[in-house]
Design a protein around this motif. Structure first.
Motif, PDB file in Angstrom:
ATOM      1  N   ALA A 124       0.797  -1.219   0.000  1.00 20.20           N
ATOM      2  CA  ALA A 124       0.000   0.000   0.000  1.00 20.20           C
ATOM      3  C   ALA A 124       0.831   1.272   0.000  1.00 20.20           C
ATOM      4  O   ALA A 124       0.295   2.353  -0.168  1.00 20.20           O
ATOM      5  N   ILE A 125       2.147   1.145   0.209  1.00 19.72           N
ATOM      6  CA  ILE A 125       2.977   2.326   0.404  1.00 19.72           C
ATOM      7  C   ILE A 125       3.005   3.213  -0.841  1.00 19.72           C
ATOM      8  O   ILE A 125       3.159   2.716  -1.960  1.00 19.72           O
ATOM      9  N   PRO A 126       2.820   4.519  -0.693  1.00 17.57           N
ATOM     10  CA  PRO A 126       2.892   5.404  -1.841  1.00 17.57           C
ATOM     11  C   PRO A 126       4.345   5.634  -2.240  1.00 17.57           C
ATOM     12  O   PRO A 126       5.241   5.699  -1.399  1.00 17.57           O
ATOM     13  N   ARG A 127       4.583   5.688  -3.540  1.00 19.41           N
ATOM     14  CA  ARG A 127       5.881   6.088  -4.070  1.00 19.41           C
ATOM     15  C   ARG A 127       7.026   5.181  -3.596  1.00 19.41           C
ATOM     16  O   ARG A 127       8.051   5.653  -3.112  1.00 19.41           O
ATOM     17  N   LEU A 128       6.825   3.874  -3.735  1.00 20.64           N
ATOM     18  CA  LEU A 128       7.861   2.930  -3.327  1.00 20.64           C
ATOM     19  C   LEU A 128       9.138   3.139  -4.140  1.00 20.64           C
ATOM     20  O   LEU A 128      10.252   3.023  -3.615  1.00 20.64           O
ATOM     21  N   ARG A 129       8.972   3.451  -5.428  1.00 22.88           N
ATOM     22  CA  ARG A 129      10.154   3.696  -6.261  1.00 22.88           C
ATOM     23  C   ARG A 129      10.945   4.895  -5.745  1.00 22.88           C
ATOM     24  O   ARG A 129      12.183   4.890  -5.740  1.00 22.88           O
ATOM     25  N   ALA A 130      10.228   5.921  -5.271  1.00 18.53           N
ATOM     26  CA  ALA A 130      10.911   7.095  -4.721  1.00 18.53           C
ATOM     27  C   ALA A 130      11.709   6.724  -3.485  1.00 18.53           C
ATOM     28  O   ALA A 130      12.828   7.223  -3.278  1.00 18.53           O
ATOM     29  N   ILE A 131      11.160   5.851  -2.641  1.00 17.71           N
ATOM     30  CA  ILE A 131      11.877   5.417  -1.441  1.00 17.71           C
ATOM     31  C   ILE A 131      13.182   4.726  -1.816  1.00 17.71           C
ATOM     32  O   ILE A 131      14.237   4.975  -1.229  1.00 17.71           O
ATOM     33  N   ILE A 132      13.129   3.856  -2.815  1.00  9.53           N
ATOM     34  CA  ILE A 132      14.327   3.127  -3.237  1.00  9.53           C
ATOM     35  C   ILE A 132      15.391   4.093  -3.746  1.00  9.53           C
ATOM     36  O   ILE A 132      16.573   4.011  -3.377  1.00  9.53           O
ATOM     37  N   GLN A 141      14.023  25.629  -4.819  1.00 10.59           N
ATOM     38  CA  GLN A 141      14.121  25.112  -6.185  1.00 10.59           C
ATOM     39  C   GLN A 141      13.565  23.694  -6.258  1.00 10.59           C
ATOM     40  O   GLN A 141      13.254  23.069  -5.250  1.00 10.59           O
ATOM     41  N   ARG A 142      13.453  23.207  -7.502  1.00  7.27           N
ATOM     42  CA  ARG A 142      13.043  21.823  -7.709  1.00  7.27           C
ATOM     43  C   ARG A 142      14.156  20.912  -7.189  1.00  7.27           C
ATOM     44  O   ARG A 142      15.326  21.085  -7.505  1.00  7.27           O
ATOM     45  N   ARG A 143      13.759  19.922  -6.406  1.00  8.44           N
ATOM     46  CA  ARG A 143      14.738  19.160  -5.659  1.00  8.44           C
ATOM     47  C   ARG A 143      15.298  17.956  -6.398  1.00  8.44           C
ATOM     48  O   ARG A 143      16.449  17.565  -6.167  1.00  8.44           O
ATOM     49  N   VAL A 144      14.530  17.361  -7.290  1.00  8.02           N
ATOM     50  CA  VAL A 144      15.031  16.187  -8.010  1.00  8.02           C
ATOM     51  C   VAL A 144      16.201  16.553  -8.922  1.00  8.02           C
ATOM     52  O   VAL A 144      17.234  15.863  -8.906  1.00  8.02           O
ATOM     53  N   PRO A 145      16.109  17.621  -9.742  1.00 16.55           N
ATOM     54  CA  PRO A 145      17.296  18.006 -10.525  1.00 16.55           C
ATOM     55  C   PRO A 145      18.509  18.324  -9.660  1.00 16.55           C
ATOM     56  O   PRO A 145      19.651  18.059 -10.057  1.00 16.55           O
ATOM     57  N   LEU A 146      18.272  18.858  -8.478  1.00 14.66           N
ATOM     58  CA  LEU A 146      19.377  19.153  -7.563  1.00 14.66           C
ATOM     59  C   LEU A 146      20.065  17.870  -7.103  1.00 14.66           C
ATOM     60  O   LEU A 146      21.303  17.799  -7.030  1.00 14.66           O
ATOM     61  N   TRP A 175      16.978  10.645 -12.839  1.00 14.91           N
ATOM     62  CA  TRP A 175      16.465  11.416 -13.979  1.00 14.91           C
ATOM     63  C   TRP A 175      15.262  10.720 -14.614  1.00 14.91           C
ATOM     64  O   TRP A 175      14.275  11.367 -14.970  1.00 14.91           O
ATOM     65  N   LYS A 176      15.312   9.395 -14.722  1.00 13.53           N
ATOM     66  CA  LYS A 176      14.237   8.656 -15.382  1.00 13.53           C
ATOM     67  C   LYS A 176      13.083   8.308 -14.448  1.00 13.53           C
ATOM     68  O   LYS A 176      11.928   8.229 -14.900  1.00 13.53           O
ATOM     69  N   GLY A 177      13.357   8.090 -13.158  1.00 13.53           N
ATOM     70  CA  GLY A 177      12.336   7.507 -12.297  1.00 13.53           C
ATOM     71  C   GLY A 177      11.802   8.355 -11.167  1.00 13.53           C
ATOM     72  O   GLY A 177      10.914   7.912 -10.427  1.00 13.53           O
ATOM     73  N   MET A 178      12.295   9.587 -10.998  1.00 11.07           N
ATOM     74  CA  MET A 178      11.887  10.404  -9.854  1.00 11.07           C
ATOM     75  C   MET A 178      11.097  11.614 -10.344  1.00 11.07           C
ATOM     76  O   MET A 178      11.493  12.278 -11.296  1.00 11.07           O
ATOM     77  N   ARG A 179       9.982  11.886  -9.676  1.00 15.17           N
ATOM     78  CA  ARG A 179       9.146  13.034 -10.024  1.00 15.17           C
ATOM     79  C   ARG A 179       9.081  14.000  -8.848  1.00 15.17           C
ATOM     80  O   ARG A 179       9.092  13.582  -7.696  1.00 15.17           O
ATOM     81  N   GLU A 180       8.986  15.277  -9.143  1.00  9.65           N
ATOM     82  CA  GLU A 180       8.942  16.307  -8.108  1.00  9.65           C
ATOM     83  C   GLU A 180       7.555  16.364  -7.463  1.00  9.65           C
ATOM     84  O   GLU A 180       6.549  16.569  -8.148  1.00  9.65           O
TER      85      GLU A 180
END
Length: 500
Positions: A35-43, A102-107, A212-217
């Protein structure tokens, strides 16, 4: 267990079955992972969190080869880690400001690439001073990902999820240390220490690509929504099923227990564009935050000393090669990964039971348990027993991290998360930077010639050093338990500050 005639089950005389309990815990964790949201983000965040530890662990593994190749001793080697950490502490402050604005993923992607460049330059270092400069660059990139990850995590996960989420993310830091030790030990044995850093550079480039491919802000409005619910005089009625499914535990506990905020510290405006000094003054005026920073610094000071000299200690203590010592140390370190995951789960479970200070209590008790486990490990001559005690010591020390990280977000305005984490990391690493140097300096003053007992053996200096510094873990325990009295009102103050 007794079964009555009416079919009801009485558990008055039932005994707890440990296997059933473990099965229930595993099932609960499985349901959560589904049920966890954004499991890919956690990884991805876990992998990025491990950069700084990966470098320190690699340094620790190749320490004998570095000392031989560059003709340095424990103090010169310790200076490498110290310089890297200090540079990271300085870089965390401006990066924390960028994380709030600023946007954190590009950082994160840019910092990962910078770290890869530092690893590449480390591998081609022609001298000790060149290597020292490249390690400072690695520290600037690896340490300063912390404020960005903290800010992202706060927006990705609500308070009732943060303990478990941080358990997995912080597990990335320990996993990074473990991977670094195994990888560095293997590559160093098969090739040399320079190849170790080339391999780490390739891994960092791959991580930047995955980000770059798998993370969204994510959006930055989750805490505003919580604050709006808290301050509503007539909250929307929900059915029992909705309450059970969507209950916001931290929010409802504050409302139910009528915990009042500290009125003079409720922010009256959005702090995003505040001058750094004004933001720092606000951040450091929160009592619980000062306590959490101090306790965290004490724990990480000891952890850094272990990373820096753990492998060297095992090679001296048991007369084994670097690869064998790395495997032994990583095996014990698996306890740390289990600790971070377990403590996040336990703290969130206690929070769901209505204990608003759950994260503070879990952290304090974990610090306390760390002390006897490490002392027992240091005072046994049996390699198996030492491994067992190190395993449990690592589990207890690791258990302090996710609950500390989640607690710090709870007491801070979301638009200050990046700067607050930057300040915390800077203060923590300024103190922690002294750890490798301090451990190395103290160990040189306790050579085997000082010990008249037959069982002293090799590694005596480092063994005494690890034992002496456990006093810091006792200080962390006392600090954490004192936060029980300030934490609830600081949480309420942070939530009320979002609705201004």
């Amino acid at each position: 267990m007794n079964i009555h005639k009416n079919g009801h089950i009485s558990t008055r005389h039932a005994y707890l079955n440990p296997l059933k309990l473990i099965e229930a815990l595993l099932q609960q964790e499985k349901n959560w992972l589904n049920a966890i949201p954004r499991l890919r983000a956690i990884i991805l965040l876990a992998l990025t969190q491990g950069l700084a530890s990966l470098n320190l662990a690699a340094l620790g593994t190749v320490a004998p080869a570095l000392e031989s190749s560059m003709h340095i001793g424990n103090i010169g080697y310790g200076l490498l880690s110290t310089a890297s950490i200090l540079t990271g502490a300085a870089a965390a402050l401006p990066v924390g400001i960028l994380g709030d604005r600023q946007r954190r993923v590009p950082l994160l992607i840019k910092l990962s690439i910078l770290w890869a460049i530092a690893m590449l330059l480390s591998g081609i270092s022609p001298s000790y001073y060149w290597f020292l400069l490249t390690q400072m660059l690695a520290g600037a990139a690896g340490v300063s990902v912390g404020p960005v990850i903290a800010s992202l995590s706060g927006d990705l996960f609500p308070p009732s999820w943060r303990g478990r989420a941080f358990g997995l993310i912080v597990g990335g830091e320990l996993l990074g240390a473990g991977i670094g030790m195994i990888l560095a030990g293997t590559v160093n044995t098969l090739s040399n220490w320079r190849t170790v850093f080339f391999v780490l550079a390739i891994m960092a480039i791959l991580l930047a690509y995955l980000l770059w491919k798998g993370m969204r802000e994510p959006q930055r409005n989750n805490m505003e929504k919580l604050a709006l619910e808290l301050t509503q005089k007539n909250p929307t009625r929900q059915t029992h099923a909705q309450v059970t499914t969507n209950r916001r535990y931290l929010l409802e506990d504050i409302r139910k227990k009528s915990i009042q905020p500290v009125s003079k510290r409720i922010l009256q405006e959005d702090p995003t564009q505040w001058h750094w000094f004004r933001a720092a003054k606000t951040i450091l005026s929160i009592p619980s935050n000062v306590v959490l920073i101090s306790a965290s610094s004490a724990g990480y000071f000891y952890f850094t000393g272990l990373l820096a000299f753990g492998i060297l200690y095992l090679t001296q203590r048991f007369h084994i090669n670097t690869m064998a010592a790395s495997s032994l140390f990583v095996g014990a370190g698996l306890g740390g990964i289990g600790g971070v995951i377990a403590s996040g789960w336990i703290a969130d479970w206690l929070l769901r039971k209505g204990l608003i200070t759950a994260r503070v209590w879990v952290t304090g008790i974990a610090f306390l348990l760390t002390i006897p486990f490490f002392l027992l490990a240091l005072n046994t001559n049996n390699q198996v027993l030492e491994f067992i005690w190190l395993f449990w010591g690592a589990a207890a020390l690791g258990a302090t991290n996710p609950t500390l990280d989640a607690a710090r977000l709870d007491i801070m305005h979301s638009r200050l998360w990046g700067r607050a984490e930057g300040i915390r990391i800077s203060l923590r690493y300024i103190l922690e930077a002294a750890a490798p140097f301090a451990f190395g300096w103290v160990s040189t003053h306790f050579s085997e010639s000082y010990c008249q007992l037959q069982h002293c053996g090799n590694g005596y200096g480092l063994r005494i050093t690890f034992g002496l510094f456990t006093i810091l873990l006792l200080v962390a325990t006392i600090l954490m338990l004192s936060a029980v009295f300030t934490y609830p009102r600081d949480v309420a103050t942070a939530l009320f500050s979002h609705n201004r």
